[in-house]
Write a protein that holds these residues in place. Structure first.
Motif, PDB file in Angstrom:
ATOM      1  N   ILE A 159       0.902  -0.920   0.025  1.00 43.63           N
ATOM      2  CA  ILE A 159      -0.124  -0.120   0.104  1.00 43.63           C
ATOM      3  C   ILE A 159       0.742   1.538   0.270  1.00 43.63           C
ATOM      4  O   ILE A 159       0.997   2.405  -0.621  1.00 43.63           O
ATOM      5  CB  ILE A 159      -0.642  -0.114   1.343  1.00 43.63           C
ATOM      6  CG1 ILE A 159      -1.973  -0.972   0.756  1.00 43.63           C
ATOM      7  CG2 ILE A 159      -2.249   1.452   0.925  1.00 43.63           C
ATOM      8  CD1 ILE A 159      -3.016  -1.416   2.738  1.00 43.63           C
ATOM      9  N   ILE A 160       2.162   1.215   1.060  1.00 44.93           N
ATOM     10  CA  ILE A 160       2.473   2.366   0.654  1.00 44.93           C
ATOM     11  C   ILE A 160       3.525   2.894   0.090  1.00 44.93           C
ATOM     12  O   ILE A 160       3.496   3.699  -0.581  1.00 44.93           O
ATOM     13  CB  ILE A 160       3.923   2.537   2.612  1.00 44.93           C
ATOM     14  CG1 ILE A 160       2.745   2.361   3.027  1.00 44.93           C
ATOM     15  CG2 ILE A 160       4.841   3.662   1.624  1.00 44.93           C
ATOM     16  CD1 ILE A 160       3.516   2.443   4.686  1.00 44.93           C
ATOM     17  N   LYS A 183      -9.860  -7.594   5.333  1.00 38.60           N
ATOM     18  CA  LYS A 183      -9.415  -6.616   6.491  1.00 38.60           C
ATOM     19  C   LYS A 183      -7.949  -6.212   6.245  1.00 38.60           C
ATOM     20  O   LYS A 183      -8.408  -5.186   7.523  1.00 38.60           O
ATOM     21  CB  LYS A 183      -9.170  -8.816   7.476  1.00 38.60           C
ATOM     22  CG  LYS A 183     -10.765  -9.081   7.639  1.00 38.60           C
ATOM     23  CD  LYS A 183     -10.224  -9.582   8.945  1.00 38.60           C
ATOM     24  CE  LYS A 183      -9.644 -10.453   8.899  1.00 38.60           C
ATOM     25  NZ  LYS A 183      -9.895 -11.535   9.356  1.00 38.60           N
ATOM     26  N   GLY A 184      -7.275  -6.111   5.396  1.00 41.64           N
ATOM     27  CA  GLY A 184      -6.036  -5.146   5.434  1.00 41.64           C
ATOM     28  C   GLY A 184      -7.237  -3.694   4.876  1.00 41.64           C
ATOM     29  O   GLY A 184      -5.700  -3.121   4.592  1.00 41.64           O
ATOM     30  N   THR A 185      -7.813  -3.441   4.694  1.00 38.44           N
ATOM     31  CA  THR A 185      -8.666  -2.208   4.159  1.00 38.44           C
ATOM     32  C   THR A 185      -8.103  -1.213   5.398  1.00 38.44           C
ATOM     33  O   THR A 185      -8.294  -0.154   5.193  1.00 38.44           O
ATOM     34  CB  THR A 185     -10.263  -2.123   4.520  1.00 38.44           C
ATOM     35  OG1 THR A 185     -10.942  -2.691   5.192  1.00 38.44           O
ATOM     36  CG2 THR A 185     -10.469  -3.088   3.003  1.00 38.44           C
ATOM     37  N   ALA A 186      -8.032  -1.776   6.567  1.00 35.04           N
ATOM     38  CA  ALA A 186      -8.265  -0.729   7.711  1.00 35.04           C
ATOM     39  C   ALA A 186      -6.244  -0.566   7.630  1.00 35.04           C
ATOM     40  O   ALA A 186      -6.284   0.295   8.337  1.00 35.04           O
ATOM     41  CB  ALA A 186      -7.711  -1.960   9.334  1.00 35.04           C
ATOM     42  N   LEU A 187      -5.606  -1.328   6.883  1.00 39.87           N
ATOM     43  CA  LEU A 187      -3.927  -0.724   6.975  1.00 39.87           C
ATOM     44  C   LEU A 187      -3.765   0.746   6.022  1.00 39.87           C
ATOM     45  O   LEU A 187      -3.297   0.731   5.646  1.00 39.87           O
ATOM     46  CB  LEU A 187      -2.867  -1.481   6.121  1.00 39.87           C
ATOM     47  CG  LEU A 187      -3.181  -3.176   7.168  1.00 39.87           C
ATOM     48  CD1 LEU A 187      -2.196  -3.757   6.419  1.00 39.87           C
ATOM     49  CD2 LEU A 187      -2.435  -2.641   7.818  1.00 39.87           C
ATOM     50  N   GLY A 188      -5.104   1.143   5.322  1.00 35.97           N
ATOM     51  CA  GLY A 188      -5.658   2.328   4.547  1.00 35.97           C
ATOM     52  C   GLY A 188      -5.783   3.369   5.150  1.00 35.97           C
ATOM     53  O   GLY A 188      -5.045   4.915   4.729  1.00 35.97           O
ATOM     54  N   LEU A 193      -6.188   6.570   4.005  1.00 37.43           N
ATOM     55  CA  LEU A 193      -8.062   6.222   3.534  1.00 37.43           C
ATOM     56  C   LEU A 193      -9.232   7.136   4.771  1.00 37.43           C
ATOM     57  O   LEU A 193      -8.926   5.895   5.871  1.00 37.43           O
ATOM     58  CB  LEU A 193      -8.093   4.663   3.493  1.00 37.43           C
ATOM     59  CG  LEU A 193      -9.353   4.518   2.586  1.00 37.43           C
ATOM     60  CD1 LEU A 193      -9.599   5.302   1.654  1.00 37.43           C
ATOM     61  CD2 LEU A 193      -9.237   3.045   2.679  1.00 37.43           C
ATOM     62  N   PRO A 194     -10.057   7.265   4.602  1.00 38.56           N
ATOM     63  CA  PRO A 194     -11.069   7.960   5.526  1.00 38.56           C
ATOM     64  C   PRO A 194     -11.953   6.626   5.919  1.00 38.56           C
ATOM     65  O   PRO A 194     -13.159   7.040   5.693  1.00 38.56           O
ATOM     66  CB  PRO A 194     -11.715   8.994   5.118  1.00 38.56           C
ATOM     67  CG  PRO A 194     -11.910   8.164   3.615  1.00 38.56           C
ATOM     68  CD  PRO A 194     -10.504   8.212   2.912  1.00 38.56           C
ATOM     69  N   GLU A 195     -11.901   5.582   6.140  1.00 35.38           N
ATOM     70  CA  GLU A 195     -12.059   4.173   6.447  1.00 35.38           C
ATOM     71  C   GLU A 195     -12.858   4.329   7.937  1.00 35.38           C
ATOM     72  O   GLU A 195     -12.014   4.849   8.452  1.00 35.38           O
ATOM     73  CB  GLU A 195     -11.821   2.813   5.781  1.00 35.38           C
ATOM     74  CG  GLU A 195     -10.464   3.165   5.795  1.00 35.38           C
ATOM     75  CD  GLU A 195      -9.851   2.520   7.172  1.00 35.38           C
ATOM     76  OE1 GLU A 195     -10.745   1.243   8.015  1.00 35.38           O
ATOM     77  OE2 GLU A 195      -9.347   3.223   8.426  1.00 35.38           O
TER      78      GLU A 195
END
Length: 223
Positions: A77-78, A164-169, A174-176
């Motif tokens: 992601i980074i 579940k890795g969406t939290a790593l956004g 990322l405004p999740e």
């Protein structure tokens, strides 16, 4: 108990920041859907592309699979968000997260599809040949549909683990759910927003986990 409730379940703070955190749920769902579309689409395309038997293509696909199966999701992601702009490719936090997680999912999905294809009995190929089907018709009409059914339970589990890795956004703003909860917690100096975030993650992912268990126990996989 009262101190616990005030610290982790503060009603005033939850009412103040709750709507903003709940709004992050839709961002999380959007990234998850995009991740699944990218990951499973690429993951299925790669073993299908291998039937072309082009050495360079096989090498590229093998490198893609090994790289994205090895790298941590956060590192991908980074790199996508901060590294690709140096190559002239700029993405929003949404698409950087979805693209990175989709690439990781595609690598695992490709291996799962490939294993499912190889797990089918050789008699399937022989039976199709006996019916006069050519190689491509056999692959797309006989082998691939069965392989997809065989891969479904494993794909479901792997997909849940990766989305579940969406939290790593949060690392790329990322405004999740988690990102908004962390911001609210910092402003309120109270972890109640994180409690709400945890509840939202349960609401989102628990049905998927139950569905994966059902798929494993069902008879959709040919025996």
């Amino acid at each position: 108990m009262e101190r616990f409730a005030d610290y982790y379940l503060n009603a005033e703070i939850l009412l103040r920041y709750g709507p903003e955190i709940v709004a992050g749920l839709w961002v999380t769902i959007g990234v998850a859907v995009a991740t699944v579309a990218i990951g499973l689409g690429l993951g299925l395309a790669m073993p299908v592309a291998l039937i072309a038997r082009v050495p360079v293509l096989r090498w590229v696909i093998a490198c893609w699979i090994e790289v994205f199966r090895t790298l941590p999701q956060l590192a991908v992601i980074i790199f996508v968000y901060f590294g690709l702009p140096y190559a002239g490719i700029t993405m929003s936090p949404f698409w950087a997260t979805a693209g990175a997680l989709g690439a990781v999912l595609s690598a695992f999905a490709a291996e799962i599809f490939r294993s499912a294809i190889q797990a089918l009995p050789p008699g399937q190929w022989d039976a199709a040949a006996a019916l006069g089907l050519r190689f491509r018709a056999t692959f797309f009409l006989v082998i691939l549909p069965q392989a997809i059914r065989l891969a479904v339970p494993l794909l479901t589990n792997r997909t849940i683990a990766i989305i579940k890795g969406t939290a790593l956004g949060t690392a790329v703003s990322l405004p999740e759910i988690l990102g908004r909860a962390q911001s609210a917690m910092a402003i309120a100096a109270n972890p109640s927003p994180l409690t709400l975030a945890a509840v939202l993650y349960l609401i989102l992912f628990l049905p998927l986990v139950v569905a994966s268990r059902w798929l494993e126990a069902s008879r959709v996989v040919p025996r």
